[in-house]
Write a protein that holds these residues in place. Structure first.
Motif, mmCIF file in Angstrom:
data_model
loop_
_atom_site.group_PDB
_atom_site.id
_atom_site.type_symbol
_atom_site.label_atom_id
_atom_site.label_comp_id
_atom_site.label_asym_id
_atom_site.label_seq_id
_atom_site.Cartn_x
_atom_site.Cartn_y
_atom_site.Cartn_z
ATOM 1 N N PRO A 162 0.637 -1.035 0.188
ATOM 2 C CA PRO A 162 -0.023 0.229 -0.073
ATOM 3 C C PRO A 162 0.789 1.082 -0.049
ATOM 4 O O PRO A 162 1.842 1.227 0.543
ATOM 5 N N VAL A 163 0.297 2.341 -0.623
ATOM 6 C CA VAL A 163 0.972 3.529 -0.610
ATOM 7 C C VAL A 163 0.519 4.537 0.506
ATOM 8 O O VAL A 163 1.126 5.509 1.046
ATOM 9 N N ALA A 164 -0.720 4.109 1.222
ATOM 10 C CA ALA A 164 -1.004 4.922 2.267
ATOM 11 C C ALA A 164 0.024 5.222 3.220
ATOM 12 O O ALA A 164 0.931 4.530 3.703
ATOM 13 N N GLY A 165 0.085 6.631 3.770
ATOM 14 C CA GLY A 165 0.957 7.000 4.628
ATOM 15 C C GLY A 165 2.531 7.375 4.233
ATOM 16 O O GLY A 165 3.211 7.499 5.005
ATOM 17 N N THR A 166 2.710 7.226 2.788
ATOM 18 C CA THR A 166 3.899 7.393 2.326
ATOM 19 C C THR A 166 3.947 8.623 1.256
ATOM 20 O O THR A 166 2.577 8.983 0.837
ATOM 21 N N PRO A 167 4.932 9.265 0.786
ATOM 22 C CA PRO A 167 5.048 10.230 -0.194
ATOM 23 C C PRO A 167 4.758 9.668 -1.588
ATOM 24 O O PRO A 167 4.584 10.231 -2.497
ATOM 25 N N LEU A 168 4.592 8.195 -1.616
ATOM 26 C CA LEU A 168 4.020 7.736 -3.005
ATOM 27 C C LEU A 168 2.462 7.669 -3.164
ATOM 28 O O LEU A 168 1.815 7.131 -3.936
ATOM 29 N N ASP A 169 1.903 8.220 -2.168
ATOM 30 C CA ASP A 169 0.345 7.937 -2.084
ATOM 31 C C ASP A 169 -0.416 9.162 -2.929
ATOM 32 O O ASP A 169 -0.279 10.537 -2.488
ATOM 33 N N PHE A 170 -0.617 9.227 -4.217
ATOM 34 C CA PHE A 170 -1.272 10.038 -4.957
ATOM 35 C C PHE A 170 -2.925 9.730 -5.318
ATOM 36 O O PHE A 170 -3.523 10.080 -6.363
ATOM 37 N N THR A 171 -3.410 9.018 -4.284
ATOM 38 C CA THR A 171 -4.972 8.642 -4.507
ATOM 39 C C THR A 171 -5.706 10.043 -4.172
ATOM 40 O O THR A 171 -6.704 10.063 -4.756
ATOM 41 N N THR A 172 -5.202 10.924 -3.596
ATOM 42 C CA THR A 172 -5.910 12.363 -3.651
ATOM 43 C C THR A 172 -4.979 13.260 -4.386
ATOM 44 O O THR A 172 -3.452 12.903 -4.407
ATOM 45 N N PRO A 173 -5.445 14.332 -4.868
ATOM 46 C CA PRO A 173 -4.096 15.113 -5.705
ATOM 47 C C PRO A 173 -3.134 15.767 -4.856
ATOM 48 O O PRO A 173 -3.511 16.274 -3.643
ATOM 49 N N HIS A 174 -1.875 15.785 -5.456
ATOM 50 C CA HIS A 174 -0.885 16.528 -4.697
ATOM 51 C C HIS A 174 0.080 17.001 -5.701
ATOM 52 O O HIS A 174 0.223 16.396 -6.743
ATOM 53 N N ALA A 175 0.625 18.292 -5.394
ATOM 54 C CA ALA A 175 1.546 18.917 -6.075
ATOM 55 C C ALA A 175 2.811 17.767 -6.228
ATOM 56 O O ALA A 175 3.260 17.263 -4.871
ATOM 57 N N ILE A 176 3.579 17.801 -7.293
ATOM 58 C CA ILE A 176 4.826 16.503 -7.464
ATOM 59 C C ILE A 176 5.773 17.104 -6.475
ATOM 60 O O ILE A 176 6.463 16.126 -5.800
ATOM 61 N N GLY A 177 5.928 18.271 -6.402
ATOM 62 C CA GLY A 177 7.295 18.724 -5.675
ATOM 63 C C GLY A 177 6.868 18.713 -4.006
ATOM 64 O O GLY A 177 7.832 19.032 -3.261
ATOM 65 N N GLU A 178 5.542 18.596 -3.745
ATOM 66 C CA GLU A 178 5.111 18.763 -2.056
ATOM 67 C C GLU A 178 6.052 17.721 -1.184
ATOM 68 O O GLU A 178 6.336 18.198 -0.194
ATOM 69 N N ARG A 179 6.173 16.619 -1.705
ATOM 70 C CA ARG A 179 6.990 15.621 -0.887
ATOM 71 C C ARG A 179 8.155 15.037 -1.183
ATOM 72 O O ARG A 179 8.623 13.836 -0.826
ATOM 73 N N ILE A 180 8.558 15.310 -2.336
ATOM 74 C CA ILE A 180 9.574 14.662 -3.201
ATOM 75 C C ILE A 180 11.045 14.634 -2.361
ATOM 76 O O ILE A 180 11.750 13.795 -2.604
#
Length: 384
Positions: A252-270
């Protein structure tokens, strides 16, 4: 999924030994022009597909490359949102990173350039070495991105289209079987670029076809993509080791910076401390799509707030490789005369998972005689 058109082709000459290209004379059409000479003297061509609103794709028979993609912003202003070069020869530069190209016979990585199929082990070119671990990437030294496809313009369901065909011979880049591939690009009234893939073989072989367009919805050469907002319908991913080869797990990606199940700016958590981001130098991973039905469904969206350009990705494939241009470093100059800096383009490559021939738990990529591979991906553009 939709059945694509049968083979439409111009005459083809032999595969050359130097850069393994098929020669195809230009098909007679008003929307074709020269795209320059290849090192062996053969000529590449550029075909334009355009709808009534001005949405336009320029595609070359060399590598099946999406050279340009003109998309309107929220004010109706068109800009080219696809990174690339203005002549075919530049795509053969040593550092050219597959801009816009069709990828095959196997998209993404195969560990150590080896796989075993029906009791026989096959060896592939080792053309990549992330983390100092060798692998075969995107089909080898001369993948489908470096061959001259046979091209024919067409009209499919009233839409302008380009049908590309290529026959990959038994043993080419180490792969078994003669693989016959047809890829159809079409442009629709809904400002969509549709890609239909079809392949058959005379011997069992792994096949993973994709397109490697680098998008920047601001316009190519106009800075970073870190402010683009991405959403993926993918609750899981296939984590990788230091060589960017999947471990075989699906997590699962939940709780990680790989979680894009909701919209995020690409640079937000990179830049968040994370082993997977460290291995990739940023995002360069395969996401397991929620859609595993084989039907054409929406799997991702991408929005650039300043221009308002909005892209939707639909596919029948089970995976999506999101790569955010981590290896672009400003040394390549694109069509606009501007250097392509770090993270100035991103890829959303629809695919089966990397290294699947060595991962029995992953969806199979083996195509056998009597079977027909069919796959569809669609990129839809609008503004908001």
């Amino acid at each position: 999924m939709k059945t694509i058109m049968p083979f439409l082709r111009c005459s083809a000459l032999a595969l050359t030994a130097s850069i393994a290209v098929l020669s195809a004379p230009a098909c007679s059409a008003a929307n074709v022009k020269s795209f320059g000479k290849l090192p062996d003297g053969r000529e590449a061509h550029l075909y334009t597909l355009q709808n009534a609103s001005g949405f336009r794709a320029d595609i070359s028979d060399f590598g099946g490359i999406v050279v340009s993609l003109y998309v309107a912003d929220k004010n109706g202003k068109l800009a080219d949102v696809s990174l690339g070069f203005d002549n075919a020869a530049d795509y053969l530069l040593k550092k050219a990173p597959y801009f816009g190209a069709l990828i095959g016979r196997y998209g993404n990585r195969i560990a150590h350039g080896k796989f075993t199929l029906d009791g026989q082990t096959y060896s592939l070119p080792l053309n990549d070495k992330p983390g100092n671990i060798p692998c075969s990437l995107h089909g080898g030294d001369v993948g489908f991105d470096k061959v001259l496809w046979t091209a024919k313009p067409a009209t499919i369901e009233g839409n302008p289209a380009l049908v590309l065909t290529y026959v990959s011979k038994d043993g080419e880049m180490g792969y078994p079987g003669t693989l016959t591939v047809e890829v159809t690009y079409s442009v629709t009234p809904k400002n969509e670029l549709r890609i239909d893939y079809k392949a058959t073989t005379d011997k069992a072989t792994p096949v993973n076809l994709t397109n490697h367009t680098y998008f920047n919805l601001k316009g190519e050469g106009n800075g970073s993509i870190l402010d683009h907002v991405l959403m993926m319908k993918a609750a899981k991913t296939t984590p990788v080791n230091a060589g960017l080869i999947p471990t075989g797990e699906i997590v699962p990606v939940a709780g990680t910076p790989l979680d894009f199940t909701t919209p995020h700016a690409i640079g937000e958590r990179i830049n968040v401390p994370n082993e997977q981001l460290k291995f990739g130098g940023g995002y360069d991973h395969n996401w397991v799509l929620d859609n595993q039905s084989g039907k054409l469904e929406l799997v991702a969206t991408l929005h650039e707030p300043a221009s308002g350009r909005f892209m939707e990705v639909f596919t029948t494939e089970p995976g999506l490789q999101f790569y955010c241009g981590n290896f672009l470093d400003g040394t390549l100059v694109g069509k606009s005369g501007k250097a392509y800096g770090h993270r100035s383009g991103l890829c959303l490559e629809t695919q089966h998972y990397p290294d699947s021939p060595n991962q029995p738990s992953f969806p199979s990529t083996i195509l056998r005689p009597g079977e027909t591979l069919k796959s569809t991906t669609l990129y839809r553009f609008s503004a908001k």
